[in-house]
Design an enzyme around this catalytic site. Structure first.
Site, PDB file in Angstrom:
ATOM      1  N   PRO A  88       0.951  34.866 -12.356  1.00  0.00           N
ATOM      2  CA  PRO A  88       1.920  34.337 -13.422  1.00  0.00           C
ATOM      3  C   PRO A  88       1.545  32.910 -13.530  1.00  0.00           C
ATOM      4  CG  PRO A  88       3.087  34.698 -11.262  1.00  0.00           C
ATOM      5  CD  PRO A  88       1.551  35.088 -11.179  1.00  0.00           C
ATOM      6  N   THR A 105       2.592  29.508 -16.454  1.00  0.00           N
ATOM      7  CA  THR A 105       3.424  28.889 -17.392  1.00  0.00           C
ATOM      8  C   THR A 105       2.410  28.012 -18.370  1.00  0.00           C
ATOM      9  OG1 THR A 105       5.402  28.765 -16.429  1.00  0.00           O
ATOM     10  CG2 THR A 105       5.041  27.008 -18.166  1.00  0.00           C
ATOM     11  N   HIS A 118      10.764  35.840  -9.695  1.00  0.00           N
ATOM     12  CA  HIS A 118      10.062  34.593  -9.393  1.00  0.00           C
ATOM     13  C   HIS A 118      11.170  34.095  -8.406  1.00  0.00           C
ATOM     14  CE1 HIS A 118       8.027  30.851  -8.928  1.00  0.00           C
ATOM     15  NE2 HIS A 118       7.815  30.675 -10.502  1.00  0.00           N
ATOM     16  N   GLY A 119      10.857  34.168  -7.004  1.00  0.00           N
ATOM     17  CA  GLY A 119      11.779  33.818  -6.027  1.00  0.00           C
ATOM     18  C   GLY A 119      11.127  32.505  -5.277  1.00  0.00           C
ATOM     19  N   ALA A 120       9.961  32.054  -5.938  1.00  0.00           N
ATOM     20  CA  ALA A 120       9.004  30.989  -5.063  1.00  0.00           C
ATOM     21  C   ALA A 120       9.201  29.559  -5.776  1.00  0.00           C
ATOM     22  CB  ALA A 120       7.819  31.513  -5.438  1.00  0.00           C
ATOM     23  N   HIS A 121       8.472  28.678  -5.223  1.00  0.00           N
ATOM     24  CA  HIS A 121       8.292  27.519  -5.955  1.00  0.00           C
ATOM     25  C   HIS A 121       9.299  26.354  -6.234  1.00  0.00           C
ATOM     26  CE1 HIS A 121       4.272  29.561  -7.178  1.00  0.00           C
ATOM     27  NE2 HIS A 121       4.430  29.615  -5.980  1.00  0.00           N
ATOM     28  N   TYR A 129      12.216  26.952  -7.440  1.00  0.00           N
ATOM     29  CA  TYR A 129      13.096  27.253  -8.646  1.00  0.00           C
ATOM     30  C   TYR A 129      14.391  27.850  -8.117  1.00  0.00           C
ATOM     31  CZ  TYR A 129       9.274  25.805 -11.104  1.00  0.00           C
ATOM     32  OH  TYR A 129       8.061  25.100 -11.721  1.00  0.00           O
ATOM     33  N   ARG A 133       8.149  37.488  -5.960  1.00  0.00           N
ATOM     34  CA  ARG A 133       7.294  36.540  -5.434  1.00  0.00           C
ATOM     35  C   ARG A 133       8.112  35.400  -4.474  1.00  0.00           C
ATOM     36  NH1 ARG A 133       2.992  32.464  -8.677  1.00  0.00           N
ATOM     37  NH2 ARG A 133       1.606  32.372  -6.952  1.00  0.00           N
TER      38      ARG A 133
HETATM   39  C1  LIG Z   1      -0.570  25.999 -15.412  1.00  0.00           C
HETATM   40  C2  LIG Z   1       0.161  26.633 -14.185  1.00  0.00           C
HETATM   41  C3  LIG Z   1       1.441  27.238 -14.258  1.00  0.00           C
HETATM   42  C4  LIG Z   1       1.832  27.998 -13.599  1.00  0.00           C
HETATM   43  N1  LIG Z   1       2.994  28.683 -13.501  1.00  0.00           N
HETATM   44  C5  LIG Z   1       3.607  29.563 -12.791  1.00  0.00           C
HETATM   45  C6  LIG Z   1       4.523  30.405 -13.200  1.00  0.00           C
HETATM   46  O1  LIG Z   1       5.102  30.276 -14.124  1.00  0.00           O
HETATM   47  N2  LIG Z   1       5.113  31.145 -12.105  1.00  0.00           N
HETATM   48  C7  LIG Z   1       4.494  31.282 -11.108  1.00  0.00           C
HETATM   49  O2  LIG Z   1       5.152  32.082 -10.127  1.00  0.00           O
HETATM   50  N3  LIG Z   1       3.522  30.621 -10.428  1.00  0.00           N
HETATM   51  C8  LIG Z   1       3.002  29.855 -11.505  1.00  0.00           C
HETATM   52  N4  LIG Z   1       1.868  29.001 -11.168  1.00  0.00           N
HETATM   53  C9  LIG Z   1       1.454  29.217  -9.603  1.00  0.00           C
HETATM   54  C10 LIG Z   1      -0.025  30.234 -10.087  1.00  0.00           C
HETATM   55  O3  LIG Z   1       0.916  31.479 -10.105  1.00  0.00           O
HETATM   56  C11 LIG Z   1      -0.798  30.287  -8.769  1.00  0.00           C
HETATM   57  O4  LIG Z   1       0.008  30.607  -7.495  1.00  0.00           O
HETATM   58  C12 LIG Z   1      -1.402  29.025  -8.470  1.00  0.00           C
HETATM   59  O5  LIG Z   1      -2.035  28.527  -9.650  1.00  0.00           O
HETATM   60  C13 LIG Z   1      -2.349  29.076  -7.174  1.00  0.00           C
HETATM   61  O6  LIG Z   1      -3.330  29.826  -7.481  1.00  0.00           O
HETATM   62  P1  LIG Z   1      -4.801  29.363  -7.952  1.00  0.00           P
HETATM   63  O7  LIG Z   1      -5.334  28.525  -6.934  1.00  0.00           O
HETATM   64  O8  LIG Z   1      -5.787  30.432  -7.813  1.00  0.00           O
HETATM   65  O9  LIG Z   1      -4.775  28.555  -9.110  1.00  0.00           O
HETATM   66  C14 LIG Z   1       1.356  28.192 -12.059  1.00  0.00           C
HETATM   67  C15 LIG Z   1      -0.035  27.644 -11.684  1.00  0.00           C
HETATM   68  C16 LIG Z   1      -0.370  26.819 -12.901  1.00  0.00           C
HETATM   69  C17 LIG Z   1      -1.891  26.216 -12.488  1.00  0.00           C
END
Ligand SMILES: Cc1cc2nc3c(=O)[nH]c(=O)nc-3n(C[C@H](O)[C@H](O)[C@H](O)COP(=O)(O)O)c2cc1C
Length: 399
Positions: free
Chosen positions: A33, A35, A187-190, A192, A239
């Site tokens: 996912p 954004t 989305h239970g992560a990061h 938020y 997540r």
């Molecule tokens: C531009 C961007 C937007 C993201 N938006 C979300 C999001 O909306 N929801 C989410 O769970 N993670 C989001 N993430 C995290 C990604 O899902 C992913 O876990 C993260 O990019 C690490 O994976 P990668 O190393 O393959 O990029 C975002 C990451 C990036 C780079």
């Protein structure tokens, strides 16, 4: 685990079929996912149809960008919603495009909580959270005019208000199914809203949603239960990122926090006699520092220990994402550390990532500057396919 190709070489399990609840996937490479801020006015448009369709493969699995469950859920400009009829109708075109290519698509349900700003909120109100503590000045919020601001003081939700937010998740899940999605990811992560309840570095509540681990897990489990009751376990993924400090979401004991959530999910699955579609855990290495190209990615041993423990304890499909290369993905699936690997940034710049990974072709580099811009084409749908230096006549030098 490995199959054999016609020339006798072993095919890595990353590219082998997998049955994820009722979905027959043809490979294990998932669109994470992400954004992308292209849904102007919160309505998915043709740019999103093209972006997701480009990344769809027969038997592939895509997870949408974080999608607002209610008007107060917004933390970035031009993120899509799934709380009104116009949004639901607009998503149908995205889903149809992806289904026409034979892929499965889940909608990620998102509330950012305090990771917002009055400029992004209806009527300019303060964002809601588990707390009234703002996110520290180390972080910046992207505002509608393209500038970056400081996160403001949020409004701490009253105990009596929390059920309304749970209800927004439930209704959003129903709306997602109406839009044709195969399921939803909570989305239970990061850092938020849900994470703002889970982490003891943020949640200082004195009511039944704060303090002990079961109390801090109460909100996430209420959301999971409400959504599951509405659309069924086999259409719900979750997540979490217990070990990630994004947006100050720190916990004093991430291992135990992850286990607490997982044990409750396992119990729910036992009670229902069936399983959630999956649990998606972000690798600890995708830390605050992992958002740039440099920096400390934490202790590899400690990360591996946590991920392996959670993986072992969770009884169901386990998706990992965060910092995976082709090689790391192949190894993780081959060693049983994950069933599926979600790729983020590499999928931004490689619409045909699955093919490229399969044949071990070179990858386009992503351009961070266009991650969150609003142009419907540039940095979004104009990354070239393998074997062509242009897509839609956009020269590769522009990327
Ligand atoms: C531009 C961007 C937007 C993201 N938006 C979300 C999001 O909306 N929801 C989410 O769970 N993670 C989001 N993430 C995290 C990604 O899902 C992913 O876990 C993260 O990019 C690490 O994976 P990668 O190393 O393959 O990029 C975002 C990451 C990036 C780079």
């Amino acid at each position: 685990m490995a199959e054999t190709t016609s020339d006798g070489a072993a095919t890595p399990a990353l590219f082998s079929p997998y049955k994820m609840s009722k979905f027959n996937l043809s490979h294990r490479v998932v669109l994470a996912p992400m954004t992308r801020c292209r849904a102007v006015g919160s309505i998915p448009n043709n740019a999103l149809v093209e972006y997701y369709t480009q990344r769809a493969t027969n038997g592939g699995f895509l997870i949408t960008e974080g999608t607002m469950i209610s008007p107060t859920a917004a933390g970035f400009p031009h993120v899509p919603g799934i709380f009104n009829k116009e949004q639901v109708e607009a998503w149908k075109k995205v889903v149809d495009g992806v289904h026409a290519k034979g892929a499965v698509i889940f909608c990620q349900l998102w509330h950012v909580g305090r990771a917002s700003h009055p400029a992004l909120q209806p009527g300019g109100i303060a964002p809601i959270s588990s707390t009234d503590k703002p996110i520290s000045k180390r972080w910046r919020v992207l505002l509608p005019d393209g500038s970056y601001g400081v996160y403001p003081k949020p409004r701490k939700l009253d105990t009596s208000e929390i059920h309304e937010v749970v209800e927004h998740y439930r209704q959003a899940a129903i709306n997602a199914i109406e839009a044709g999605f195969d399921g939803i990811e909570i989305h239970g992560a990061h850092g938020y809203l849900i994470d703002q309840f889970l982490k003891d570095g943020i949640n200082e509540r004195k009511d039944e949603y704060g303090g002990s681990l079961p109390n801090r897990c109460k909100f996430i489990m209420q959301v999971v239960q409400a959504v599951v009751a509405a659309i069924g376990l086999d259409r719900v993924g979750l997540r979490i990122s217990p070990a990630i400090d994004h947006l100050d979401a720190m916990d004093s004991d991430p291992l135990s926090l992850g286990l607490a959530v997982i044990n409750q999910l396992n119990k729910l699955q036992t009670d229902y006699g069936s399983k959630l579609t999956y649990l998606h855990v972000t690798q600890p290495r995708y830390t605050a520092y992992g958002q740039t190209e440099s920096g400390n990615h934490g202790s590899a041993d400690e990360e591996a220990r946590m991920m392996k423990t959670w993986r072992k304890v969770y009884k169901g499909t386990f998706i990992c994402s965060g910092g995976f290369t082709r090689q790391l993905g192949i190894e993780a699936v081959a060693e049983g550390d994950a069933d599926l690997i979600a790729f983020g940034r590499l999928f931004i710049s490689n619409p045909d990532l699955v093919t490229r990974l399969k044949v071990n072709a070179p990858l386009n580099k992503y351009v961070r500057a266009t991650f969150y811009t609003h142009d419907p084409v540039v940095g979004y749908t104009d990354y070239p396919l393998l074997g062509s230096d242009t897509v839609k006549n956009v020269p590769i030098s522009r990327l």
